[in-house]
Design a protein around this motif. Structure first.
Motif, PDB file in Angstrom:
ATOM      1  N   GLN A 177       0.859  -1.176   0.000  1.00  0.00           N
ATOM      2  CA  GLN A 177       0.000   0.000   0.000  1.00  0.00           C
ATOM      3  C   GLN A 177       0.896   1.227   0.000  1.00  0.00           C
ATOM      4  OE1 GLN A 177      -2.136  -1.187   3.595  1.00  0.00           O
ATOM      5  NE2 GLN A 177      -4.030  -1.331   2.423  1.00  0.00           N
ATOM      6  N   GLN A 178       0.341   2.346  -0.394  1.00  0.00           N
ATOM      7  CA  GLN A 178       1.167   3.543  -0.448  1.00  0.00           C
ATOM      8  C   GLN A 178       0.471   4.715   0.233  1.00  0.00           C
ATOM      9  OE1 GLN A 178       1.983   4.567  -4.539  1.00  0.00           O
ATOM     10  NE2 GLN A 178      -0.008   5.497  -4.869  1.00  0.00           N
ATOM     11  N   LYS A 179       1.296   5.490   0.910  1.00  0.00           N
ATOM     12  CA  LYS A 179       0.823   6.748   1.490  1.00  0.00           C
ATOM     13  C   LYS A 179       1.305   7.878   0.592  1.00  0.00           C
ATOM     14  CE  LYS A 179       2.552   6.627   5.671  1.00  0.00           C
ATOM     15  NZ  LYS A 179       2.775   7.029   7.091  1.00  0.00           N
ATOM     16  N   ARG A 180       0.365   8.738   0.239  1.00  0.00           N
ATOM     17  CA  ARG A 180       0.755   9.943  -0.471  1.00  0.00           C
ATOM     18  C   ARG A 180       0.668  11.115   0.510  1.00  0.00           C
ATOM     19  NH1 ARG A 180      -1.730  10.351  -6.453  1.00  0.00           N
ATOM     20  NH2 ARG A 180      -3.595   9.280  -5.712  1.00  0.00           N
ATOM     21  N   ILE A 181       1.750  11.837   0.607  1.00  0.00           N
ATOM     22  CA  ILE A 181       1.866  12.917   1.585  1.00  0.00           C
ATOM     23  C   ILE A 181       2.112  14.215   0.836  1.00  0.00           C
ATOM     24  CG2 ILE A 181       3.138  13.727   3.610  1.00  0.00           C
ATOM     25  CD1 ILE A 181       4.038  10.747   3.953  1.00  0.00           C
ATOM     26  N   TRP A 182       1.262  15.200   1.126  1.00  0.00           N
ATOM     27  CA  TRP A 182       1.368  16.497   0.445  1.00  0.00           C
ATOM     28  C   TRP A 182       1.655  17.607   1.447  1.00  0.00           C
ATOM     29  CZ3 TRP A 182      -2.731  13.143  -0.925  1.00  0.00           C
ATOM     30  CH2 TRP A 182      -2.709  12.682  -2.247  1.00  0.00           C
ATOM     31  N   HIS A 183       2.521  18.534   1.050  1.00  0.00           N
ATOM     32  CA  HIS A 183       2.803  19.734   1.826  1.00  0.00           C
ATOM     33  C   HIS A 183       2.713  20.936   0.896  1.00  0.00           C
ATOM     34  CE1 HIS A 183       4.074  17.580   5.430  1.00  0.00           C
ATOM     35  NE2 HIS A 183       4.810  16.783   4.660  1.00  0.00           N
ATOM     36  N   HIS A 184       1.988  21.952   1.353  1.00  0.00           N
ATOM     37  CA  HIS A 184       1.805  23.139   0.537  1.00  0.00           C
ATOM     38  C   HIS A 184       3.129  23.871   0.333  1.00  0.00           C
ATOM     39  CE1 HIS A 184       0.166  27.443   0.050  1.00  0.00           C
ATOM     40  NE2 HIS A 184       0.013  26.810  -1.092  1.00  0.00           N
TER      41      HIS A 184
END
Length: 508
Positions: A118-125
């Motif tokens: 499984q994959q986690k997608r992590i976003w930062h502005h």
């Protein structure tokens, strides 16, 4: 005396010509065998297992990926009942840019040379790469929950009428529009009384009496709400490791434990292609490259890209593939895309070419995906709205790969989310214009850095190094052969012995 001084001229000639010929044969064999030998060694680095280059770059990506989000602001929403020949006018907001990082979790190597994860997608502005103020900007858009209710119950007028009455009587919603903060409609989510009350009502009903309404499993709504740092949102992937054959490296085998989805018929529902980050190496490519396919969990389907041309990035030659008009055709012009239609087969196609139905993939909302600004879509989509400016230089889906290694050189993946706007029998949607309404579009970008390009250049040079060495050795062999022939003709001539001369008879 020299070691060969006692050799006869014939022996010298044979040794010289034979040795030079042997050097030439060795050089020829090296030239033919070296690339194959390098390829056999390199293939071991393309296996998805700890310690290989492809795995290390996959588990800890060395380059940054960016997500650019654009929202469509419905600037004249309040005029839809007052203006004749009314068309929604849309204003593009953004991009609101985020750096995107992928983490792989719950890895499991299987006995059939596959890897499940499984994959986690992590976003930062990233404010400095954004346009506008992510914290304070507002956007006006259609209420997607209201639209989903009408779409889900469009074939059940009794239940639809009952629910419509409850909405109006209890003021679950008072307008077909939302005027919300950008950050809320993207990641933060916003409180939606209609969504909250529907979830409460559905929770009271027995399972066998539930209406055919699929709602997001959250008490707030946002297009990316619940996705940031989630291990489960994108689903469970099973890909080939390449241990059995290098052409299986990174190729999708299963998604959520199945080799096809329930959303599309035929080949459109098959789990195909790669996730876009790991590709099997092509090796030495001859002729026109094949099309490539990317599996996109956001649309529960695969996107096939067509080969366009050769390109160069950081001194590396590569191939470029693009999304053309086949991607969202729905069988209008290309028979093989007819399986994208989700209606009863005899009623297909329902949608014009250029926008694909993803309603079953998006919690039952009447959603479609297209290229941004309806690029390559039927003119009927552009005719109902204003504000679109399709441009191939801006809105084309592109993928660039180095063919020998399969390493992505540049990626620009972009799609637009639209809602099929109709009345659907709800009071709040009376007189709403029947259009395909864009709500947002996104662009994911990633590109090879100079440092990584240098590493790839070295790998690409290895097959040629053997050829250069073979040419050098071959040149020495040819020089030696020429010298051997020269000396054979001038210095190492065989001895000419005269026949014994008998003494002349002398007369006494």
């Amino acid at each position: 005396m020299g070691c060969c001084s006692n050799l006869s001229p014939t022996a010298k000639r044979l040794w010289a010509i034979g040795g030079a010929t042997g050097v030439c044969v060795f050089a020829l064999a090296l030239g033919f065998l070296w690339p194959a030998l390098v390829w056999e060694i390199a293939k071991k680095e393309f296996v998805m297992e700890p310690g290989t280059q492809v795995y290390d770059n996959w588990i800890d990506p060395p380059i940054d990926m960016y997500l650019e989000l654009y929202l469509w602001n419905w600037t004249n929403a309040e005029d839809y009942r007052q203006v004749g020949d009314y068309k929604p006018h849309l204003e593009q907001l953004g991009p609101y840019t985020f750096v995107e990082r992928h983490e792989r979790v719950n890895l499991q190597w299987n006995d059939n040379d596959t890897l499940t994860f499984q994959q986690k997608r992590i976003w930062h502005h990233v404010p400095e790469k954004s346009v506008g103020n992510y914290e304070t900007d507002r956007v006006i858009t259609i209420n997607p929950v209201l639209l989903t209710v009408g779409y889900a119950l469009r074939d059940d007028p009794i239940l639809l009428g009952l629910l419509d009455g409850m909405i109006m009587l209890n003021h679950f919603a008072t307008s077909p529009f939302y005027d919300v903060l950008v950050r809320e409609v993207i990641f933060d989510g916003y409180d939606d009384p209609l969504l909250n009350n529907l979830l409460y009502l559905l929770d009271l009903l027995p399972e066998d009496q539930l209406p055919p309404i699929t709602l997001p499993p959250y008490d707030m709504f946002g297009w990316f709400f619940g996705r940031n740092d989630s291990e489960t949102y994108d689903g469970t992937f099973t890909i080939g490791t390449g241990a059995d054959h290098v052409q299986n490296t990174g190729v999708m085998r299963l998604w959520n434990g199945a080799n096809r989805t329930e959303h599309y018929r035929g080949t459109c529902g098959m789990i195909r292609g790669t996730t876009g980050e790991v590709w099997p190496p092509f090796g030495r490519q001859r002729g026109t490259p094949p099309n490539v396919t990317v599996f996109a969990p956001d649309v529960c389907s695969s996107v096939t890209l067509q080969y366009l041309d050769e390109i160069e990035r950081h001194g590396i030659d590569g191939f470029r593939w693009i999304g053309n008009d086949r991607v969202f055709d729905n069988g209008v012009h290309y028979e093989e895309t007819a399986c994208q239609c989700t209606a009863v087969e005899e009623n297909c196609p329902v949608l014009d070419n250029g926008a694909m139905d993803v309603s079953e993939c998006k919690f039952g909302a009447p959603a479609t995906v297209s290229f941004p600004h309806f690029y390559l879509a039927n003119d009927s989509y552009l005719a109902g709205i204003t504000g679109m400016q399709p441009d191939p230089n801006e809105h084309r889906f592109e993928m660039e790969l180095e063919p020998y290694t399969g390493v992505p050189l540049s990626v620009r993946a972009q799609l637009q989310v639209n809602l099929d706007l109709r009345n659907y029998g709800l009071t709040l949607l009376n007189d709403i214009p029947p259009v395909m309404l864009p709500v947002l579009w996104f662009r994911q970008t990633a590109g090879l850095t100079e440092d990584l390009a240098d590493d790839i250049k070295l790998l690409l040079l290895l097959p040629d190094i053997g050829l250069y060495v073979a040419c050098a050795i071959g040149a020495l062999g040819i020089i030696g052969l020429v010298l051997a022939i020269y000396f054979s003709a001038t210095r190492w001539k065989p001895s000419v012995f005269s026949q014994p001369t008998l003494p002349d008879d002398k007369s006494e």
